[in-house]
Design an enzyme around this catalytic site. Structure first.
Site, PDB file in Angstrom:
ATOM      1  N   CYS A   1       4.250   5.726   9.570  1.00  0.00           N
ATOM      2  CA  CYS A   1       5.119   5.720   8.401  1.00  0.00           C
ATOM      3  C   CYS A   1       6.389   6.544   8.667  1.00  0.00           C
ATOM      4  O   CYS A   1       7.030   6.388   9.700  1.00  0.00           O
ATOM      5  CB  CYS A   1       4.329   6.232   7.197  1.00  0.00           C
ATOM      6  SG  CYS A   1       5.055   5.876   5.590  1.00  0.00           S
ATOM      7  N   THR A   2       6.745   7.435   7.764  1.00  0.00           N
ATOM      8  CA  THR A   2       7.969   8.219   7.918  1.00  0.00           C
ATOM      9  C   THR A   2       7.842   9.315   8.969  1.00  0.00           C
ATOM     10  O   THR A   2       8.797  10.059   9.202  1.00  0.00           O
ATOM     11  CB  THR A   2       8.381   8.839   6.572  1.00  0.00           C
ATOM     12  OG1 THR A   2       7.278   9.555   6.012  1.00  0.00           O
ATOM     13  CG2 THR A   2       8.813   7.764   5.596  1.00  0.00           C
TER      14      THR A   2
END
Length: 247
Positions: free
Chosen positions: A136-137
């Protein structure tokens, strides 16, 4: 006949205890000779980002998975409801075969950006890893550490432009490998990345068996798992639900 019945019962009991381990006690007692995997935790990380890959990678033969943070102790998720235990501080770990960097809320990732000590540790560990990965981030943290300049990478669907501002070329895939860096898209994509990584650390057959071991065969009741499928209205709602659930 009696012996067969006993073996069958032991196998069933083993599955109930956790993927058949009771039926093969020798595997439990085997020394850890496989990959050393470290998962970096930070305040307000997203729960599935580290735990999804850990569920798969911890079952690689001989592997060790250790949760790490700036300081050992409990680290809270982005909702504030759950905490994971970081067993070691980053100062205690100088070398890993695999580094996994999860994502988290916008506030969490920006806070890591300000932690020069953490970014320096990531750069140092990366020089010695066989594989450096993100979920993800978490790719944005790798980008802030200077590891994605000129590389292909992916991240959470709404973060494309920001990832590219950190020097990467965004690729719209569940996971992307460029050199020894593997980035994965949002949250659940970390499990896809972990299975691919398992095939690199072991072999395809082991990774396939691990997919079955955790019964990873997703069949969601809805087909809205990408922004294109969901459309603008659900995109906006998804981001609002995330923001409202985060502390």
């Amino acid at each position: 006949m009696r012996r067969r019945t006993v073996l069958r019962a032991a196998t069933v009991a083993g599955v109930g205890a956790g993927v058949g381990t009771a039926a093969v006690p020798a595997a439990v007692a085997a020394p850890a000779t496989g990959p050393r995997i470290g998962i970096l935790l930070f305040d307000r990380f997203s729960l599935l980002d580290p735990t999804g890959p850990a569920e798969i990678l911890a079952r690689l033969p001989g592997a060790t998975v250790t949760m790490l943070a700036e300081r050992p102790g409990l680290v809270r998720t982005d909702t504030g409801d759950v905490a994971l235990l970081a067993e070691k501080s980053i100062d205690e770990v100088r070398e890993l075969d695999v580094l996994v960097v999860p994502g988290g809320s916008e506030r969490a990732v920006l806070a890591v950006f300000e932690r020069s000590r953490v970014l320096q540790w990531i750069r140092g560990i990366h020089r010695r890893t066989k594989w450096t990965t993100s979920v993800c981030t978490g790719s944005m943290i790798l980008g802030k550490a200077g590891l994605l300049t000129g590389l292909r990478a992916t991240t959470y669907w709404s973060g494309r432009a920001y990832l590219e501002s950190l020097g990467a070329t965004f690729v719209d895939e569940r996971y992307v490998r460029d050199g020894k860096i593997i980035t994965s898209a949002g949250v659940s994509a970390g499990q896809d990345m972990a299975l691919y990584l398992a095939s690199l650390l072991a072999d395809d057959r082991t990774a396939q068996a691990l997919q079955l071991a955790v019964e990873y065969d997703p069949r969601p009741p809805f087909d809205t798992g990408t922004p294109d499928k969901a459309g603008p209205e659900l995109q906006a709602l998804a981001l609002r639900l995330l923001a409202e659930s985060q502390v």
